[in-house]
Write a protein that holds these residues in place. Structure first.
Motif, short mmCIF file in Angstrom:
data_model
loop_
_atom_site.label_atom_id
_atom_site.label_comp_id
_atom_site.label_asym_id
_atom_site.label_seq_id
_atom_site.Cartn_x
_atom_site.Cartn_y
_atom_site.Cartn_z
N THR A 163 3.67 51.53 75.54
CA THR A 163 3.80 52.95 75.19
C THR A 163 2.75 53.31 74.15
O THR A 163 2.50 52.55 73.22
CB THR A 163 5.19 53.25 74.59
OG1 THR A 163 6.21 52.84 75.51
CG2 THR A 163 5.36 54.74 74.29
N VAL A 164 2.14 54.48 74.32
CA VAL A 164 1.27 55.06 73.30
C VAL A 164 1.85 56.40 72.89
O VAL A 164 2.28 57.19 73.75
CB VAL A 164 -0.18 55.23 73.82
CG1 VAL A 164 -1.00 56.10 72.85
CG2 VAL A 164 -0.85 53.88 73.99
N LEU A 165 1.87 56.66 71.59
CA LEU A 165 2.35 57.93 71.05
C LEU A 165 1.17 58.77 70.57
O LEU A 165 0.28 58.26 69.86
CB LEU A 165 3.29 57.70 69.88
CG LEU A 165 4.60 56.97 70.16
CD1 LEU A 165 5.37 56.74 68.85
CD2 LEU A 165 5.47 57.77 71.13
N LEU A 166 1.16 60.05 70.92
CA LEU A 166 0.27 61.05 70.36
C LEU A 166 1.14 62.18 69.82
O LEU A 166 1.43 63.15 70.52
CB LEU A 166 -0.70 61.59 71.41
CG LEU A 166 -1.84 60.68 71.86
CD1 LEU A 166 -2.59 61.30 73.03
CD2 LEU A 166 -2.81 60.41 70.71
N MET A 167 1.58 62.03 68.59
CA MET A 167 2.54 62.97 68.01
C MET A 167 1.84 63.88 67.00
O MET A 167 0.69 63.65 66.61
CB MET A 167 3.66 62.20 67.33
CG MET A 167 4.45 61.29 68.28
SD MET A 167 5.64 62.22 69.27
CE MET A 167 6.93 62.41 68.04
N ASP A 168 2.58 64.92 66.57
CA ASP A 168 2.15 65.76 65.44
C ASP A 168 0.76 66.37 65.64
O ASP A 168 -0.06 66.42 64.73
CB ASP A 168 2.16 64.95 64.13
CG ASP A 168 3.52 64.36 63.82
OD1 ASP A 168 4.53 65.01 64.14
OD2 ASP A 168 3.57 63.26 63.26
N GLY A 169 0.48 66.81 66.87
CA GLY A 169 -0.80 67.45 67.13
C GLY A 169 -1.93 66.50 67.45
O GLY A 169 -3.09 66.94 67.61
N ASN A 170 -1.65 65.21 67.57
CA ASN A 170 -2.73 64.25 67.77
C ASN A 170 -3.36 64.28 69.15
O ASN A 170 -4.34 63.56 69.40
CB ASN A 170 -2.24 62.83 67.44
CG ASN A 170 -2.12 62.63 65.94
OD1 ASN A 170 -2.85 63.24 65.16
ND2 ASN A 170 -1.19 61.78 65.52
N VAL A 171 -2.85 65.10 70.06
CA VAL A 171 -3.57 65.34 71.31
C VAL A 171 -4.91 66.02 71.02
O VAL A 171 -5.79 66.08 71.88
CB VAL A 171 -2.76 66.19 72.30
CG1 VAL A 171 -1.57 65.42 72.84
CG2 VAL A 171 -2.32 67.51 71.67
N GLY A 172 -5.07 66.52 69.79
CA GLY A 172 -6.31 67.18 69.41
C GLY A 172 -7.40 66.27 68.92
O GLY A 172 -8.54 66.70 68.71
N ILE A 173 -7.10 64.98 68.75
CA ILE A 173 -8.08 64.05 68.17
C ILE A 173 -9.37 64.05 68.97
O ILE A 173 -9.37 63.89 70.19
CB ILE A 173 -7.49 62.62 68.13
CG1 ILE A 173 -6.39 62.53 67.06
CG2 ILE A 173 -8.58 61.59 67.85
CD1 ILE A 173 -5.64 61.20 67.06
N GLY A 174 -10.48 64.25 68.27
CA GLY A 174 -11.80 64.21 68.90
C GLY A 174 -12.25 65.49 69.54
O GLY A 174 -13.42 65.63 69.90
N GLY A 175 -11.32 66.44 69.71
CA GLY A 175 -11.69 67.73 70.30
C GLY A 175 -12.04 67.68 71.77
O GLY A 175 -12.55 68.66 72.32
N ASP A 176 -11.74 66.57 72.44
CA ASP A 176 -12.08 66.41 73.86
C ASP A 176 -10.88 65.76 74.55
O ASP A 176 -10.76 64.54 74.61
CB ASP A 176 -13.32 65.53 74.01
CG ASP A 176 -13.80 65.42 75.45
OD1 ASP A 176 -13.01 65.66 76.38
OD2 ASP A 176 -14.99 65.07 75.65
N PRO A 177 -9.96 66.56 75.08
CA PRO A 177 -8.73 66.01 75.67
C PRO A 177 -8.98 65.01 76.79
O PRO A 177 -8.27 64.01 76.89
CB PRO A 177 -7.99 67.25 76.18
CG PRO A 177 -8.53 68.37 75.35
CD PRO A 177 -9.95 68.03 75.08
N HIS A 178 -9.99 65.28 77.62
CA HIS A 178 -10.26 64.36 78.72
C HIS A 178 -10.68 62.99 78.18
O HIS A 178 -10.20 61.95 78.66
CB HIS A 178 -11.36 64.92 79.62
CG HIS A 178 -11.77 63.98 80.71
ND1 HIS A 178 -10.97 63.71 81.80
CD2 HIS A 178 -12.90 63.22 80.86
CE1 HIS A 178 -11.59 62.83 82.58
NE2 HIS A 178 -12.75 62.52 82.03
#
Length: 248
Positions: free
Chosen positions: A121-136
């Protein structure tokens, strides 16, 4: 893979370290046009709440918390005896996580990491889907970290937004460093970027929204068989005396 500017900017942002030390905001991401996104420092520095615990109930096997911050989720997983590791580019965040009894390393998600292609399992919590500014790029990297049919649990913005911006970290008085790329994604936007992923579920709780996705294909980026996952100089302090979770 080279760490994006996000890593250096966030790691050297004094307002962030100060906020984690005091456990209080205010702390914001400020866009170049002056718009401010409040960051929930008090919640991050508190113990895992009921919504957090519900999310963690969905985790499977070994868990990697990407952008673990002050470590409330890693600490909760450790209390549950779940093998877990937090990574964060902030020295203050990693130190806070270790003080809570969790295991953590100071790394960017785009750096070489222990247990590549072997996390359940990997967690991307608390807005961390934004890391790097490139979702892909971020989703591609997470897929490399997970085992086949591994689980990603991501927290998305509670509104339908798909925004890539450059931001500063600020307490509204002090701003340090250069702007860095960030993204804000609602659930529909995240799903549009999730090519090669299987949607498992999406849900909302306590005003927060989440998506669970599974990898569909195997990664070829696993650690070589004889490679030590965490060398001794990288091992976090481990109060329990047990082996680091990634040495498996």
């Amino acid at each position: 893979m080279t760490s994006p500017p996000t890593a250096l900017a966030w790691a050297t942002a004094d307002p962030y370290a100060k906020a984690l030390h005091t456990g209080q905001g205010p702390l914001f991401l400020r866009r170049t046009d002056g718009w401010l996104l409040p960051l929930e420092v008090e919640r991050w520095c508190a113990q895992a709440d009921a919504v957090d615990r519900t999310v963690l109930d969905h985790c499977e096997g070994t868990v990697l918390d990407v952008g673990c911050g002050p470590g409330r989720l890693v600490a909760e997983l450790a209390a549950r005896a779940v093998p877990s590791l937090g990574i964060d580019v902030s020295e203050a965040a990693v130190a806070h996580t270790i003080r809570l009894g969790g295991q953590a390393l100071r790394r960017s998600v785009f750096d070489p990491l222990p247990g590549e292609a072997r996390w359940d399992t990997v967690l991307l919590m608390d807005g961390n889907v934004g890391i790097g500014g490139d979702p892909h790029a971020l989703l591609t990297r997470v897929a490399q970290l997970l085992k086949l049919h591994g689980l990603l649990i991501a927290e998305t913005a509670p509104v339908d937004v798909d925004e890539r911006v450059h931001v500063h970290l600020t307490d509204a008085h002090t701003t340090t460093g250069a702007p860095f790329p960030w993204a804000r994604l609602g659930t529909p936007a995240l799903l549009r970027y999730a090519h090669g992923w299987e949607q498992e579920r999406q849900w909302s709780a306590g005003g927060r929204t989440f998506v669970a996705l599974r990898t569909r294909t195997a990664s070829n980026s696993a650690d070589p068989p004889n490679r030590t996952a965490v060398i001794s100089s990288q091992r976090p302090r481990n109060p329990s005396g047990e082996s680091p979770v990634a040495d498996r």
